[in-house]
Design a protein around this motif. Structure first.
Motif, PDB file in Angstrom:
ATOM      1  N   GLU A  67       0.734  -1.272   0.168  1.00 21.83           N
ATOM      2  CA  GLU A  67       0.056   0.245  -0.130  1.00 21.83           C
ATOM      3  C   GLU A  67       0.738   1.085   0.227  1.00 21.83           C
ATOM      4  OE1 GLU A  67      -3.311  -0.094   2.887  1.00 21.83           O
ATOM      5  OE2 GLU A  67      -4.043  -0.943   1.933  1.00 21.83           O
ATOM      6  N   LYS A  68       1.680   1.214   1.161  1.00 24.42           N
ATOM      7  CA  LYS A  68       2.944   2.838   1.021  1.00 24.42           C
ATOM      8  C   LYS A  68       3.608   2.397  -0.478  1.00 24.42           C
ATOM      9  CE  LYS A  68       6.497   4.241   4.013  1.00 24.42           C
ATOM     10  NZ  LYS A  68       7.648   4.555   4.280  1.00 24.42           N
ATOM     11  N   ALA A  69       3.950   1.632  -1.437  1.00 21.70           N
ATOM     12  CA  ALA A  69       4.316   1.778  -2.431  1.00 21.70           C
ATOM     13  C   ALA A  69       3.138   2.323  -3.264  1.00 21.70           C
ATOM     14  CB  ALA A  69       5.479   0.546  -2.696  1.00 21.70           C
ATOM     15  N   GLY A  70       2.605   1.808  -3.275  1.00 17.68           N
ATOM     16  CA  GLY A  70       1.361   2.020  -4.578  1.00 17.68           C
ATOM     17  C   GLY A  70       1.056   3.361  -3.989  1.00 17.68           C
ATOM     18  N   GLN A  71       0.925   4.513  -3.001  1.00 19.20           N
ATOM     19  CA  GLN A  71       0.489   5.096  -3.135  1.00 19.20           C
ATOM     20  C   GLN A  71       1.909   6.458  -3.131  1.00 19.20           C
ATOM     21  OE1 GLN A  71      -2.428   6.039  -1.920  1.00 19.20           O
ATOM     22  NE2 GLN A  71      -2.113   8.314  -2.741  1.00 19.20           N
ATOM     23  N   LYS A  72       2.851   5.374  -3.340  1.00 17.94           N
ATOM     24  CA  LYS A  72       3.596   6.476  -3.481  1.00 17.94           C
ATOM     25  C   LYS A  72       3.708   6.793  -5.175  1.00 17.94           C
ATOM     26  CE  LYS A  72       8.680   6.946  -4.076  1.00 17.94           C
ATOM     27  NZ  LYS A  72       9.674   6.446  -3.526  1.00 17.94           N
ATOM     28  N   ILE A  73       3.581   6.116  -5.808  1.00 25.41           N
ATOM     29  CA  ILE A  73       3.539   5.337  -7.554  1.00 25.41           C
ATOM     30  C   ILE A  73       2.135   6.256  -7.439  1.00 25.41           C
ATOM     31  CG2 ILE A  73       3.250   4.393  -9.405  1.00 25.41           C
ATOM     32  CD1 ILE A  73       4.395   1.947  -8.137  1.00 25.41           C
ATOM     33  N   LEU A  74       0.846   6.149  -6.764  1.00 29.10           N
ATOM     34  CA  LEU A  74       0.034   6.978  -7.329  1.00 29.10           C
ATOM     35  C   LEU A  74       0.236   8.628  -7.008  1.00 29.10           C
ATOM     36  CD1 LEU A  74      -3.046   5.191  -6.083  1.00 29.10           C
ATOM     37  CD2 LEU A  74      -2.537   5.989  -8.138  1.00 29.10           C
ATOM     38  N   ASP A  75       1.093   9.121  -5.841  1.00 27.20           N
ATOM     39  CA  ASP A  75       1.266  10.089  -5.513  1.00 27.20           C
ATOM     40  C   ASP A  75       2.232  11.004  -6.758  1.00 27.20           C
ATOM     41  OD1 ASP A  75      -0.194  10.503  -3.087  1.00 27.20           O
ATOM     42  OD2 ASP A  75       1.435   9.856  -2.566  1.00 27.20           O
ATOM     43  N   GLU A  76       2.907  10.348  -6.792  1.00 28.28           N
ATOM     44  CA  GLU A  76       3.534  10.910  -9.039  1.00 28.28           C
ATOM     45  C   GLU A  76       3.432  10.826  -9.942  1.00 28.28           C
ATOM     46  OE1 GLU A  76       7.115   7.464  -8.265  1.00 28.28           O
ATOM     47  OE2 GLU A  76       8.171   8.466  -7.166  1.00 28.28           O
ATOM     48  N   ALA A  77       1.965   9.928  -9.693  1.00 28.68           N
ATOM     49  CA  ALA A  77       0.937  10.210 -11.404  1.00 28.68           C
ATOM     50  C   ALA A  77       0.257  11.116 -10.758  1.00 28.68           C
ATOM     51  CB  ALA A  77       0.422   9.505 -11.321  1.00 28.68           C
ATOM     52  N   THR A  78      -0.172  11.505  -9.506  1.00 28.46           N
ATOM     53  CA  THR A  78      -0.950  12.561  -9.869  1.00 28.46           C
ATOM     54  C   THR A  78      -0.482  13.565  -9.693  1.00 28.46           C
ATOM     55  OG1 THR A  78      -2.512  11.215  -7.841  1.00 28.46           O
ATOM     56  CG2 THR A  78      -2.844  13.912  -8.320  1.00 28.46           C
ATOM     57  N   ALA A  79       0.980  13.452  -9.272  1.00 24.10           N
ATOM     58  CA  ALA A  79       1.671  15.118  -9.684  1.00 24.10           C
ATOM     59  C   ALA A  79       2.031  15.242 -10.592  1.00 24.10           C
ATOM     60  CB  ALA A  79       3.020  15.371  -8.815  1.00 24.10           C
ATOM     61  N   ILE A  80       2.071  14.401 -11.805  1.00 29.22           N
ATOM     62  CA  ILE A  80       2.469  14.217 -13.505  1.00 29.22           C
ATOM     63  C   ILE A  80       1.408  15.236 -13.692  1.00 29.22           C
ATOM     64  CG2 ILE A  80       2.656  13.459 -16.187  1.00 29.22           C
ATOM     65  CD1 ILE A  80       4.539  11.878 -13.540  1.00 29.22           C
ATOM     66  N   ALA A  81       0.400  14.449 -12.918  1.00 28.89           N
ATOM     67  CA  ALA A  81      -1.475  15.199 -14.078  1.00 28.89           C
ATOM     68  C   ALA A  81      -1.469  17.091 -13.679  1.00 28.89           C
ATOM     69  CB  ALA A  81      -2.561  14.102 -13.362  1.00 28.89           C
ATOM     70  N   LYS A  82      -0.995  16.863 -12.893  1.00 31.94           N
ATOM     71  CA  LYS A  82      -1.551  18.608 -11.506  1.00 31.94           C
ATOM     72  C   LYS A  82      -0.300  19.357 -12.706  1.00 31.94           C
ATOM     73  CE  LYS A  82      -2.523  20.943  -7.582  1.00 31.94           C
ATOM     74  NZ  LYS A  82      -1.611  20.630  -6.622  1.00 31.94           N
TER      75      LYS A  82
END
Length: 147
Positions: A67-82
């Motif tokens: 979950e922690k690693a997955g959230q990190k990947i989602l956070d990075e992807a969200t930052a790219i989208a933003k």
């Protein structure tokens, strides 16, 4: 043209490019963007592992580590989208990425799935097969694969 776009990410460079491409499509269409990640013990070892993930392949990551690693990947992807001017909803599901992505597509009524052509590299793909190919094979909507 598209109302809801699901972009599947795994932390790879191609997945990051997929987020950028999904944003280029979502913005002019005012489409909803959903970023999905489904970490697995086998793939997470390559993302968060020591030298080439060897230690983690011998001792699988715990549910919390996934979950922690997955959230990190989602956070990075969200930052790219933003950065690309898109707001995105995120969805984290531990398990088979193909099943999880297709589940989100079905539940959201998405009309486009965007994936990276290559994920974790040739070594991981030998063990896992091509997630983007499997998604395309089972999808009931348009698919875009990005390099």
């Amino acid at each position: 043209m598209f109302d809801t776009i699901v972009v599947a990410v795994d932390g790879s460079d191609c997945a990051k490019n997929a987020v950028k491409a999904a944003c280029q499509i979502a913005k002019p269409n005012q489409a909803k963007l959903i970023i999905v990640h489904a970490p697995q013990a086998e793939t997470t070892a390559f993302i968060v592992g020591g030298p080439a993930g060897y230690h983690e392949l011998l001792t699988a990551p715990s549910h919390d580590e996934l979950e922690k690693a997955g959230q990190k990947i989602l956070d990075e992807a969200t930052a790219i989208a933003k950065e690309a001017g898109c707001e995105a909803q995120t969805d984290l599901h531990i398990g088979d990425p193909v099943r999880q992505v297709l589940k989100v597509v079905k539940e959201s009524g998405a009309d486009l799935i965007v994936t990276g052509r290559r994920g974790l590299g040739s070594v991981a793909s030998l063990f896992l097969g091509s997630t983007s190919q499997r998604i395309q094979h089972h999808a009931h909507c348009a698919c875009l694969t990005v390099v």
